[in-house]
Design an enzyme around this catalytic site. Structure first.
Site, PDB file in Angstrom:
ATOM      1  N   GLY A   1       3.054  -1.145   4.203  1.00 38.15           N
ATOM      2  CA  GLY A   1       3.140   0.272   3.853  1.00 38.15           C
ATOM      3  C   GLY A   1       4.564   0.649   3.478  1.00 38.15           C
ATOM      4  O   GLY A   1       5.036   0.389   2.380  1.00 38.15           O
ATOM      5  N   GLY A   2       5.273   1.259   4.430  1.00 36.64           N
ATOM      6  CA  GLY A   2       6.598   1.832   4.163  1.00 36.64           C
ATOM      7  C   GLY A   2       7.556   0.912   3.432  1.00 36.64           C
ATOM      8  O   GLY A   2       8.237   1.341   2.488  1.00 36.64           O
TER       9      GLY A   2
ATOM     10  N   GLY B   1       3.359   2.178  10.828  1.00 40.34           N
ATOM     11  CA  GLY B   1       4.401   3.191  10.667  1.00 40.34           C
ATOM     12  C   GLY B   1       5.178   3.497  11.931  1.00 40.34           C
ATOM     13  O   GLY B   1       5.872   4.512  12.004  1.00 40.34           O
TER      14      GLY B   1
ATOM     15  N   ASN C   1       0.871  -1.182   0.000  1.00 36.92           N
ATOM     16  CA  ASN C   1       0.000   0.000   0.000  1.00 36.92           C
ATOM     17  C   ASN C   1       0.904   1.226   0.000  1.00 36.92           C
ATOM     18  O   ASN C   1       1.517   1.536   1.026  1.00 36.92           O
ATOM     19  CB  ASN C   1      -0.887  -0.038   1.260  1.00 36.92           C
ATOM     20  CG  ASN C   1      -1.686   1.242   1.438  1.00 36.92           C
ATOM     21  OD1 ASN C   1      -1.757   2.082   0.538  1.00 36.92           O
ATOM     22  ND2 ASN C   1      -2.294   1.395   2.610  1.00 36.92           N
ATOM     23  N   TRP C   2       0.977   1.876  -1.128  1.00 38.59           N
ATOM     24  CA  TRP C   2       1.901   3.014  -1.251  1.00 38.59           C
ATOM     25  C   TRP C   2       1.358   4.282  -0.594  1.00 38.59           C
ATOM     26  O   TRP C   2       2.059   5.270  -0.497  1.00 38.59           O
ATOM     27  CB  TRP C   2       2.217   3.273  -2.732  1.00 38.59           C
ATOM     28  CG  TRP C   2       3.220   2.313  -3.304  1.00 38.59           C
ATOM     29  CD1 TRP C   2       3.762   1.224  -2.678  1.00 38.59           C
ATOM     30  CD2 TRP C   2       3.824   2.360  -4.606  1.00 38.59           C
ATOM     31  NE1 TRP C   2       4.666   0.594  -3.512  1.00 38.59           N
ATOM     32  CE2 TRP C   2       4.720   1.267  -4.703  1.00 38.59           C
ATOM     33  CE3 TRP C   2       3.700   3.209  -5.710  1.00 38.59           C
ATOM     34  CZ2 TRP C   2       5.479   1.015  -5.852  1.00 38.59           C
ATOM     35  CZ3 TRP C   2       4.452   2.954  -6.851  1.00 38.59           C
ATOM     36  CH2 TRP C   2       5.327   1.873  -6.922  1.00 38.59           C
ATOM     37  N   LYS C   3       0.096   4.254  -0.169  1.00 35.63           N
ATOM     38  CA  LYS C   3      -0.524   5.433   0.462  1.00 35.63           C
ATOM     39  C   LYS C   3      -0.302   6.667  -0.428  1.00 35.63           C
ATOM     40  O   LYS C   3      -0.349   6.536  -1.646  1.00 35.63           O
ATOM     41  CB  LYS C   3       0.020   5.609   1.888  1.00 35.63           C
ATOM     42  CG  LYS C   3      -0.088   4.303   2.707  1.00 35.63           C
ATOM     43  CD  LYS C   3       0.197   4.493   4.164  1.00 35.63           C
ATOM     44  CE  LYS C   3       0.042   3.161   4.893  1.00 35.63           C
ATOM     45  NZ  LYS C   3       0.228   3.263   6.337  1.00 35.63           N
TER      46      LYS C   3
ATOM     47  N   HIS D   1      -9.265   1.591   5.395  1.00 35.19           N
ATOM     48  CA  HIS D   1      -7.962   1.732   6.061  1.00 35.19           C
ATOM     49  C   HIS D   1      -8.127   2.672   7.255  1.00 35.19           C
ATOM     50  O   HIS D   1      -8.900   3.627   7.192  1.00 35.19           O
ATOM     51  CB  HIS D   1      -6.924   2.273   5.075  1.00 35.19           C
ATOM     52  CG  HIS D   1      -5.530   2.152   5.614  1.00 35.19           C
ATOM     53  ND1 HIS D   1      -5.038   3.019   6.560  1.00 35.19           N
ATOM     54  CD2 HIS D   1      -4.544   1.252   5.368  1.00 35.19           C
ATOM     55  CE1 HIS D   1      -3.801   2.644   6.865  1.00 35.19           C
ATOM     56  NE2 HIS D   1      -3.478   1.582   6.149  1.00 35.19           N
TER      57      HIS D   1
ATOM     58  N   GLU E   1      -4.915  -4.593  10.889  1.00 34.26           N
ATOM     59  CA  GLU E   1      -3.833  -3.626  11.052  1.00 34.26           C
ATOM     60  C   GLU E   1      -4.050  -2.850  12.349  1.00 34.26           C
ATOM     61  O   GLU E   1      -4.824  -1.878  12.372  1.00 34.26           O
ATOM     62  CB  GLU E   1      -3.815  -2.635   9.888  1.00 34.26           C
ATOM     63  CG  GLU E   1      -3.608  -3.260   8.523  1.00 34.26           C
ATOM     64  CD  GLU E   1      -3.078  -2.250   7.516  1.00 34.26           C
ATOM     65  OE1 GLU E   1      -2.014  -2.516   6.947  1.00 34.26           O
ATOM     66  OE2 GLU E   1      -3.711  -1.199   7.319  1.00 34.26           O
TER      67      GLU E   1
ATOM     68  N   SER F   1       3.943  -2.217  10.230  1.00 33.71           N
ATOM     69  CA  SER F   1       5.395  -2.330  10.426  1.00 33.71           C
ATOM     70  C   SER F   1       5.974  -3.677   9.995  1.00 33.71           C
ATOM     71  O   SER F   1       6.941  -4.165  10.586  1.00 33.71           O
ATOM     72  CB  SER F   1       5.768  -2.035  11.888  1.00 33.71           C
ATOM     73  OG  SER F   1       5.452  -0.693  12.207  1.00 33.71           O
TER      74      SER F   1
ATOM     75  N   GLU G   1      -6.406   4.978   8.281  1.00 28.13           N
ATOM     76  CA  GLU G   1      -6.143   6.392   7.960  1.00 28.13           C
ATOM     77  C   GLU G   1      -7.371   7.036   7.336  1.00 28.13           C
ATOM     78  O   GLU G   1      -7.628   8.222   7.522  1.00 28.13           O
ATOM     79  CB  GLU G   1      -4.909   6.483   7.043  1.00 28.13           C
ATOM     80  CG  GLU G   1      -3.635   6.180   7.837  1.00 28.13           C
ATOM     81  CD  GLU G   1      -2.519   5.540   7.048  1.00 28.13           C
ATOM     82  OE1 GLU G   1      -2.545   5.574   5.806  1.00 28.13           O
ATOM     83  OE2 GLU G   1      -1.608   4.978   7.703  1.00 28.13           O
TER      84      GLU G   1
END
Ligand code: 13P
Length: 249
Positions: free
Chosen positions: A231-232, A171, A8-10, A95, A165, A210, A97
């Site tokens: 993610g990251g 993150g 997920n590149w957000k 999500h 999640e 993470s 966010e």
């Protein structure tokens, strides 16, 4: 069931990032031979070009959200049909966010998941507790409540994915213990089986928060963990492929 590794590149990625996706795509066939499916969900601006760039490689793509309606006066929003038209296979919905930044309730998330299903996409429905909820001993009740509220009443076999999640693990470099992840995934599957019977057992459950090359091996070999939402570490081919290599071993 094949394991599923979704990036997920957000809100990250410009045209130059297509090169990372192509590097990831170069490993998709080898991953498939290890029964691991790879996917990237770039920002909407890149979905069509990225899908085209990796077409035929086995790397799937998806979007990070969709509107619940089919079309209409919803400035700035994107429909599930548009995602499908742009080459997307998955759509992430709910999500944390988006639940936080855009006040999306589980009812809204369920409508978005339904819109995805109606357009032939595979929704990835996200659920997860906050740190305060976990500390109050409410993690399972919160997560199962989100599952109840966010999952539509019908879906095709293996046509739905849920990502657990924990908000506090996203993150932050913090990851729940293997025991806690396994317990939550078991509880989610049980809840789905109670509601849907054998179809519930066919829902793939991803862990997210993470995930990296160092912890993926342990997390993704747990019972009821069918993959990861990353993610990251998915922003570079190097980071994403380290996770792949960790779970191929
Ligand atoms: P990180 O892997 O950066 O913690 O993000 C997880 C996530 O939110 C994926 O959807």
């Amino acid at each position: 069931m094949a394991k599923l590794l979704v990036g997920n590149w957000k809100m990250n990625g410009l045209k130059a990032s297509l090169a990372e996706a192509s590097l990831i795509a170069a490993s998709a066939a080898a991953a498939k031979s290890h029964a691991i499916q790879l996917a990237i969900c770039p920002p909407a601006t890149l979905l069509a070009s990225l899908s085209e760039a990796v077409s035929g490689t086995g790397l799937l793509t998806g979007a990070q959200d969709c509107h619940e309606k089919v079309s209409g006066a919803h400035t700035g929003d994107i429909s599930a049909a548009m995602i499908q038209d742009a080459g997307g296979y998955f759509v992430i919905v709910g999500h944390s966010e988006r639940r936080a930044d855009h006040h999306e309730t589980s009812a809204v998330v369920r409508a978005k998941a339904q819109a995805g299903l109606d357009a032939g996409l595979v929704p990835i429905i996200c659920v997860g507790e906050t740190r305060a909820e976990r500390e109050a001993g409410q993690a399972e009740a919160i997560v199962l409540g989100q599952v109840d509220g966010s999952v539509p009443d019908t879906f095709p076999a293996e046509g739905l994915v849920i990502a657990y999640e924990p908000v506090w693990a996203i993150g932050t470099g913090l990851v729940p213990s293997a025991v806690d992840v396994a317990a939550m995934h078991r509880a989610i599957h049980q809840r789905l089986v109670d509601r849907f019977g054998s179809a519930g057992a066919s829902v793939r459950l991803l862990y997210g928060g993470s995930v990296n090359g160092g912890n993926a091996g342990e997390l993704l070999h747990l019972d009821h963990v069918d993959g990861a939402l990353v993610g990251g570490a998915s922003l570079t081919a190097d980071g994403f492929l380290k996770i792949l290599h960790a779970i191929q071993e």
